[in-house]
Scaffold this motif. Structure first.
Motif, PDB file in Angstrom:
ATOM      1  N   UNK A  66       0.846  -1.163   0.000  1.00  0.00           N
ATOM      2  CA  UNK A  66       0.000   0.000   0.000  1.00  0.00           C
ATOM      3  C   UNK A  66       0.901   1.239   0.000  1.00  0.00           C
ATOM      4  N   UNK A  67       0.606   2.173  -0.860  1.00  0.00           N
ATOM      5  CA  UNK A  67       1.445   3.361  -0.954  1.00  0.00           C
ATOM      6  C   UNK A  67       1.080   4.378   0.135  1.00  0.00           C
ATOM      7  N   UNK A  68       1.986   5.279   0.376  1.00  0.00           N
ATOM      8  CA  UNK A  68       1.748   6.326   1.374  1.00  0.00           C
ATOM      9  C   UNK A  68       0.546   7.178   0.984  1.00  0.00           C
ATOM     10  N   UNK A  69       0.418   7.446  -0.305  1.00  0.00           N
ATOM     11  CA  UNK A  69      -0.707   8.245  -0.799  1.00  0.00           C
ATOM     12  C   UNK A  69      -2.041   7.550  -0.517  1.00  0.00           C
ATOM     13  N   UNK A  70      -2.087   6.252  -0.743  1.00  0.00           N
ATOM     14  CA  UNK A  70      -3.301   5.478  -0.484  1.00  0.00           C
ATOM     15  C   UNK A  70      -3.644   5.499   0.996  1.00  0.00           C
ATOM     16  N   UNK A  71      -2.630   5.341   1.837  1.00  0.00           N
ATOM     17  CA  UNK A  71      -2.841   5.352   3.283  1.00  0.00           C
ATOM     18  C   UNK A  71      -3.373   6.713   3.724  1.00  0.00           C
ATOM     19  N   UNK A  72      -2.791   7.792   3.234  1.00  0.00           N
ATOM     20  CA  UNK A  72      -3.245   9.131   3.620  1.00  0.00           C
ATOM     21  C   UNK A  72      -4.678   9.389   3.170  1.00  0.00           C
ATOM     22  N   UNK A  73      -5.034   8.905   1.990  1.00  0.00           N
ATOM     23  CA  UNK A  73      -6.410   9.059   1.515  1.00  0.00           C
ATOM     24  C   UNK A  73      -7.384   8.269   2.394  1.00  0.00           C
ATOM     25  N   UNK A  74      -7.001   7.062   2.773  1.00  0.00           N
ATOM     26  CA  UNK A  74      -7.856   6.230   3.625  1.00  0.00           C
ATOM     27  C   UNK A  74      -8.051   6.874   4.997  1.00  0.00           C
ATOM     28  N   UNK A  75      -6.996   7.473   5.525  1.00  0.00           N
ATOM     29  CA  UNK A  75      -7.087   8.162   6.813  1.00  0.00           C
ATOM     30  C   UNK A  75      -8.013   9.360   6.689  1.00  0.00           C
ATOM     31  N   UNK A  76      -7.837  10.151   5.644  1.00  0.00           N
ATOM     32  CA  UNK A  76      -8.670  11.344   5.433  1.00  0.00           C
ATOM     33  C   UNK A  76     -10.140  10.980   5.268  1.00  0.00           C
ATOM     34  N   UNK A  77     -10.405   9.851   4.634  1.00  0.00           N
ATOM     35  CA  UNK A  77     -11.782   9.408   4.404  1.00  0.00           C
ATOM     36  C   UNK A  77     -12.384   8.722   5.632  1.00  0.00           C
ATOM     37  N   UNK A  78     -11.553   8.493   6.649  1.00  0.00           N
ATOM     38  CA  UNK A  78     -12.040   7.836   7.858  1.00  0.00           C
ATOM     39  C   UNK A  78     -12.133   6.325   7.733  1.00  0.00           C
ATOM     40  N   UNK A  79     -11.480   5.763   6.734  1.00  0.00           N
ATOM     41  CA  UNK A  79     -11.522   4.322   6.518  1.00  0.00           C
ATOM     42  C   UNK A  79     -10.458   3.561   7.295  1.00  0.00           C
ATOM     43  N   UNK A  80      -9.442   4.284   7.753  1.00  0.00           N
ATOM     44  CA  UNK A  80      -8.331   3.658   8.453  1.00  0.00           C
ATOM     45  C   UNK A  80      -8.071   4.419   9.740  1.00  0.00           C
ATOM     46  N   UNK A  81      -8.190   3.713  10.855  1.00  0.00           N
ATOM     47  CA  UNK A  81      -7.958   4.346  12.154  1.00  0.00           C
ATOM     48  C   UNK A  81      -6.457   4.414  12.434  1.00  0.00           C
ATOM     49  N   UNK A  82      -6.016   5.562  12.916  1.00  0.00           N
ATOM     50  CA  UNK A  82      -4.604   5.743  13.241  1.00  0.00           C
ATOM     51  C   UNK A  82      -4.476   6.418  14.605  1.00  0.00           C
ATOM     52  N   UNK A 133      -4.684  -4.572  13.889  1.00  0.00           N
ATOM     53  CA  UNK A 133      -6.091  -4.941  13.736  1.00  0.00           C
ATOM     54  C   UNK A 133      -6.836  -3.934  12.856  1.00  0.00           C
ATOM     55  N   UNK A 134      -6.500  -2.643  12.983  1.00  0.00           N
ATOM     56  CA  UNK A 134      -7.124  -1.618  12.152  1.00  0.00           C
ATOM     57  C   UNK A 134      -6.726  -1.819  10.692  1.00  0.00           C
TER      58      UNK A 134
END
Length: 52
Positions: free
Chosen positions: A1-17, A32-33
């Motif tokens: 998974x690329x950094x860009x994909x991770x940042x988009x998922x975080x911004x969209x609320x799909x990935x908890x950090x 687990x997240x």
């Protein structure tokens, strides 16, 4: 998974950090997240392929 994909998922609320470090610039993703995100993404990918 690329950094860009991770940042988009975080911004969209799909990935908890968890924000760590000075100013909360660094992030920590709980395993687990990450597993839940991957499961959700693979389910959505399968669903979109079925509708085509």
């Amino acid at each position: 998974m690329s950094e860009k994909t991770v940042r988009r998922a975080i911004s969209a609320g799909l990935l908890e950090v968890i924000r760590v470090g000075p100013g909360g610039r660094l992030i920590r993703i709980h395993p687990e997240a990450h597993t839940a995100y991957r499961r959700r993404c693979s389910w959505q990918a399968q669903r979109s392929q079925m509708s085509c």
